[in-house]
Design a protein around this motif. Structure first.
Motif, mmCIF file in Angstrom:
data_model
loop_
_atom_site.group_PDB
_atom_site.id
_atom_site.type_symbol
_atom_site.label_atom_id
_atom_site.label_comp_id
_atom_site.label_asym_id
_atom_site.label_seq_id
_atom_site.Cartn_x
_atom_site.Cartn_y
_atom_site.Cartn_z
ATOM 1 N N TYR A 7 0.821 -1.212 0.000
ATOM 2 C CA TYR A 7 0.000 0.000 0.000
ATOM 3 C C TYR A 7 0.857 1.266 0.000
ATOM 4 O O TYR A 7 0.466 2.293 -0.551
ATOM 5 C CB TYR A 7 -0.929 -0.011 1.217
ATOM 6 C CG TYR A 7 -1.931 -1.142 1.164
ATOM 7 C CD1 TYR A 7 -3.022 -1.086 0.309
ATOM 8 C CD2 TYR A 7 -1.778 -2.268 1.960
ATOM 9 C CE1 TYR A 7 -3.943 -2.122 0.244
ATOM 10 C CE2 TYR A 7 -2.693 -3.313 1.911
ATOM 11 C CZ TYR A 7 -3.770 -3.243 1.057
ATOM 12 O OH TYR A 7 -4.662 -4.278 0.992
ATOM 13 N N TRP A 8 2.006 1.195 0.627
ATOM 14 C CA TRP A 8 2.908 2.343 0.673
ATOM 15 C C TRP A 8 3.399 2.716 -0.719
ATOM 16 O O TRP A 8 3.669 3.889 -1.003
ATOM 17 C CB TRP A 8 4.084 2.000 1.578
ATOM 18 C CG TRP A 8 5.086 3.084 1.765
ATOM 19 C CD1 TRP A 8 5.009 4.126 2.628
ATOM 20 C CD2 TRP A 8 6.342 3.214 1.090
ATOM 21 N NE1 TRP A 8 6.123 4.920 2.545
ATOM 22 C CE2 TRP A 8 6.970 4.374 1.600
ATOM 23 C CE3 TRP A 8 7.006 2.486 0.119
ATOM 24 C CZ2 TRP A 8 8.214 4.801 1.164
ATOM 25 C CZ3 TRP A 8 8.240 2.904 -0.318
ATOM 26 C CH2 TRP A 8 8.838 4.046 0.200
ATOM 27 N N PHE A 9 3.480 1.737 -1.617
ATOM 28 C CA PHE A 9 3.926 1.968 -2.991
ATOM 29 C C PHE A 9 3.033 2.986 -3.696
ATOM 30 O O PHE A 9 3.486 3.722 -4.580
ATOM 31 C CB PHE A 9 3.922 0.648 -3.766
ATOM 32 C CG PHE A 9 4.398 0.765 -5.185
ATOM 33 C CD1 PHE A 9 5.734 0.556 -5.505
ATOM 34 C CD2 PHE A 9 3.521 1.096 -6.213
ATOM 35 C CE1 PHE A 9 6.181 0.670 -6.817
ATOM 36 C CE2 PHE A 9 3.959 1.215 -7.518
ATOM 37 C CZ PHE A 9 5.289 1.000 -7.824
ATOM 38 N N ALA A 10 1.755 3.063 -3.314
ATOM 39 C CA ALA A 10 0.821 3.962 -3.991
ATOM 40 C C ALA A 10 1.232 5.424 -3.849
ATOM 41 O O ALA A 10 0.851 6.261 -4.679
ATOM 42 C CB ALA A 10 -0.591 3.761 -3.440
ATOM 43 N N GLY A 11 2.012 5.759 -2.810
ATOM 44 C CA GLY A 11 2.474 7.131 -2.667
ATOM 45 C C GLY A 11 3.308 7.574 -3.850
ATOM 46 O O GLY A 11 3.154 8.692 -4.363
ATOM 47 N N ALA A 12 4.208 6.698 -4.313
ATOM 48 C CA ALA A 12 5.017 7.014 -5.483
ATOM 49 C C ALA A 12 4.153 7.091 -6.744
ATOM 50 O O ALA A 12 4.383 7.916 -7.632
ATOM 51 C CB ALA A 12 6.114 5.973 -5.662
ATOM 52 N N ALA A 13 3.133 6.217 -6.824
ATOM 53 C CA ALA A 13 2.243 6.241 -7.980
ATOM 54 C C ALA A 13 1.461 7.545 -8.042
ATOM 55 O O ALA A 13 1.274 8.127 -9.122
ATOM 56 C CB ALA A 13 1.286 5.054 -7.918
ATOM 57 N N LEU A 14 0.997 8.037 -6.896
ATOM 58 C CA LEU A 14 0.269 9.304 -6.875
ATOM 59 C C LEU A 14 1.184 10.473 -7.252
ATOM 60 O O LEU A 14 0.769 11.397 -7.958
ATOM 61 C CB LEU A 14 -0.329 9.534 -5.487
ATOM 62 C CG LEU A 14 -1.442 8.566 -5.074
ATOM 63 C CD1 LEU A 14 -1.865 8.826 -3.641
ATOM 64 C CD2 LEU A 14 -2.637 8.680 -6.014
ATOM 65 N N ALA A 15 2.436 10.429 -6.776
ATOM 66 C CA ALA A 15 3.387 11.475 -7.148
ATOM 67 C C ALA A 15 3.625 11.472 -8.660
ATOM 68 O O ALA A 15 3.719 12.526 -9.293
ATOM 69 C CB ALA A 15 4.699 11.284 -6.403
ATOM 70 N N ALA A 16 3.713 10.274 -9.243
ATOM 71 C CA ALA A 16 3.907 10.181 -10.689
ATOM 72 C C ALA A 16 2.711 10.736 -11.447
ATOM 73 O O ALA A 16 2.870 11.426 -12.474
ATOM 74 C CB ALA A 16 4.152 8.724 -11.087
ATOM 75 N N SER A 17 1.512 10.481 -10.945
ATOM 76 C CA SER A 17 0.321 10.996 -11.624
ATOM 77 C C SER A 17 0.251 12.512 -11.549
ATOM 78 O O SER A 17 -0.211 13.168 -12.482
ATOM 79 C CB SER A 17 -0.939 10.380 -11.005
ATOM 80 O OG SER A 17 -1.078 10.782 -9.647
ATOM 81 N N ALA A 18 0.731 13.100 -10.422
ATOM 82 C CA ALA A 18 0.703 14.560 -10.286
ATOM 83 C C ALA A 18 1.757 15.222 -11.159
ATOM 84 O O ALA A 18 1.537 16.322 -11.683
ATOM 85 C CB ALA A 18 0.916 14.945 -8.827
ATOM 86 N N ILE A 19 2.908 14.585 -11.326
ATOM 87 C CA ILE A 19 4.009 15.187 -12.084
ATOM 88 C C ILE A 19 3.888 14.880 -13.577
ATOM 89 O O ILE A 19 4.081 15.761 -14.418
ATOM 90 C CB ILE A 19 5.360 14.689 -11.540
ATOM 91 C CG1 ILE A 19 5.559 15.189 -10.101
ATOM 92 C CG2 ILE A 19 6.517 15.162 -12.425
ATOM 93 C CD1 ILE A 19 6.813 14.661 -9.435
ATOM 94 N N LEU A 20 3.564 13.630 -13.913
ATOM 95 C CA LEU A 20 3.542 13.205 -15.310
ATOM 96 C C LEU A 20 2.150 13.171 -15.917
ATOM 97 O O LEU A 20 2.016 13.013 -17.133
ATOM 98 C CB LEU A 20 4.180 11.811 -15.433
ATOM 99 C CG LEU A 20 5.621 11.677 -14.922
ATOM 100 C CD1 LEU A 20 6.102 10.243 -15.082
ATOM 101 C CD2 LEU A 20 6.540 12.647 -15.648
#
Length: 391
Positions: free
Chosen positions: A100-113
């Protein structure tokens, strides 16, 4: 504060909550760990990286592909570290250590990319989860598909919302800048109306009365007046000016100071300068104070109203100026016994670019948060009530 500040704060909070949940799952399924110390090492790395990304993403200049790449490398690394720390049976009871912690990086990627970045990270997560289970020889469960779907949905939604919010913020910034330019243009228009246009109108009238060669000069002044009115109606360059009627300068011997001032000014002292044989001023016995800038602008509006009486009423028309202190607001009324204003005259003047009422009076009061109301009956005179709040 821009829209992105609370967004990244929410991402940081999500990472912290997801980290706490990963810690709980590790404790709950501790018996299925092959190397407990390795699992706790992974959780320590996740904790340190949560703190690092919280501070890193908080600065807009750090939200680049460099930090995002490092974020994804750490997240995928913690994901594959599950093979080193846990048994295959662990994956049947709980997600990988960084699930579940991995989703933090996924959300950051969605905001930046954007949405494409969200889709890419979700697909890579699915591939990595399948590869991890193949390495550990663990069974593939529906949890892998659910994880990919959740990342796709949440990442796509965040990416879309970020794009829409950025567009809204840009439009809002343009609207604020446009409003500021319009206000500056109105201030300059008032300044020109209270000075240059009044002089040109005076030259045109006096030259027409004199006749002869002066009439040609009056015609030229009238042409320039029309062109200048059209210019300030259509748009003006950004520039500041000091509004005051030239005719009133001669009458009261007063020039407002340029620039805003917060020093209190007694309105009675200003209004008494316009008192004359034809202008009567009534004011309270006690001081009626306003901040310097507000007082000067209100006084300039009164001068514009008196100038309109000079221009549009017969010579010698009586005028009464009444100052009222209402605690929450200050009201100045200018009433004359002239012929009054025909219906539709003010609207027509505005359409023709004559800004005496719209800008020099109503515009000033509007900028101060107040109002200017006209009451006029043909043949019975005109009264304008100018009200300025104290707060």
């Amino acid at each position: 504060m821009g829209f992105d500040v609370p967004l990244w704060r929410a991402f940081a909070l999500f990472r912290a909550v997801a980290l706490a949940y990963s810690l709980l799952l590790t404790v709950q399924h501790h018996e299925y760990l092959s190397r407990p110390w390795a699992a706790w090492t992974v959780l320590t790395v996740m904790s340190a990286w949560t703190v690092a990304t919280t501070y890193g993403y908080a600065r807009p200049e750090n939200r680049t592909w460099r930090l995002l790449t490092a974020d994804l490398v750490v997240s995928f690394g913690c994901l594959f570290a599950t093979a080193w720390a846990a048994t295959p049976f662990y994956l049947t009871q709980a997600p990988p250590l960084s699930g579940y912690w991995f989703a933090g990086a996924a959300l950051a990627a969605s905001a930046i990319l954007g949405r494409r970045g969200a889709v890419l990270v979700a697909v890579l997560y699915g591939v990595a989860d399948l590869a991890l289970r193949a390495i550990m020889d663990a069974a593939v469960t529906a949890a892998t598909a659910r994880g990919v779907v959740l990342l796709l949905l949440s990442g796509s939604a965040v990416g879309y919302m970020v794009r829409v919010a950025e567009q809204a913020e840009e439009r809002f910034a343009r609207a604020v800048a446009l409003e500021a330019r319009i206000r500056e243009r109105e201030q300059l228009a008032r300044s020109i109306h209270d000075s240059v246009l009044q002089v040109l109108a005076l030259v045109r009238r006096r030259a027409a009365e004199a006749g002869g060669e002066a009439a040609e000069l009056g015609r030229m002044a009238g042409d320039q007046e029309v062109r200048l009115r059209a210019l300030i109606t259509d748009g003006l360059p950004d520039r500041d000016g000091t509004p005051l009627r030239p005719s009133t300068v001669e009458k009261v011997g007063h020039t407002p100071t340029s620039g805003p001032s917060t020093s209190p000014v007694d309105l009675r002292e200003l209004l008494r300068r316009v008192e004359s044989v034809h202008v009567s001023v009534s004011a309270p016995a006690t001081p009626v104070t306003l901040p310097g800038h507000a007082a000067q602008e209100l006084f300039a509006a009164v001068l514009a109203a008196l100038d309109n009486v000079d221009r549009h009423c017969p010579k010698g028309t009586r005028v009464w100026v009444l100052l009222e202190d209402e605690n929450e607001a200050v009201t100045v009324s200018v009433r004359d016994e002239g012929p009054g204003i025909p219906d539709g005259r003010l609207a027509q003047a505005r359409a023709d670019g004559r800004l005496g009422v719209e800008q020099s009076i109503r515009g000033r009061l509007r900028d101060l948060g107040g109002s200017a109301e006209y009451v006029s009956v043909p043949g019975q005179g005109t009264e304008v009530e100018m009200r300025v709040p104290r707060n």
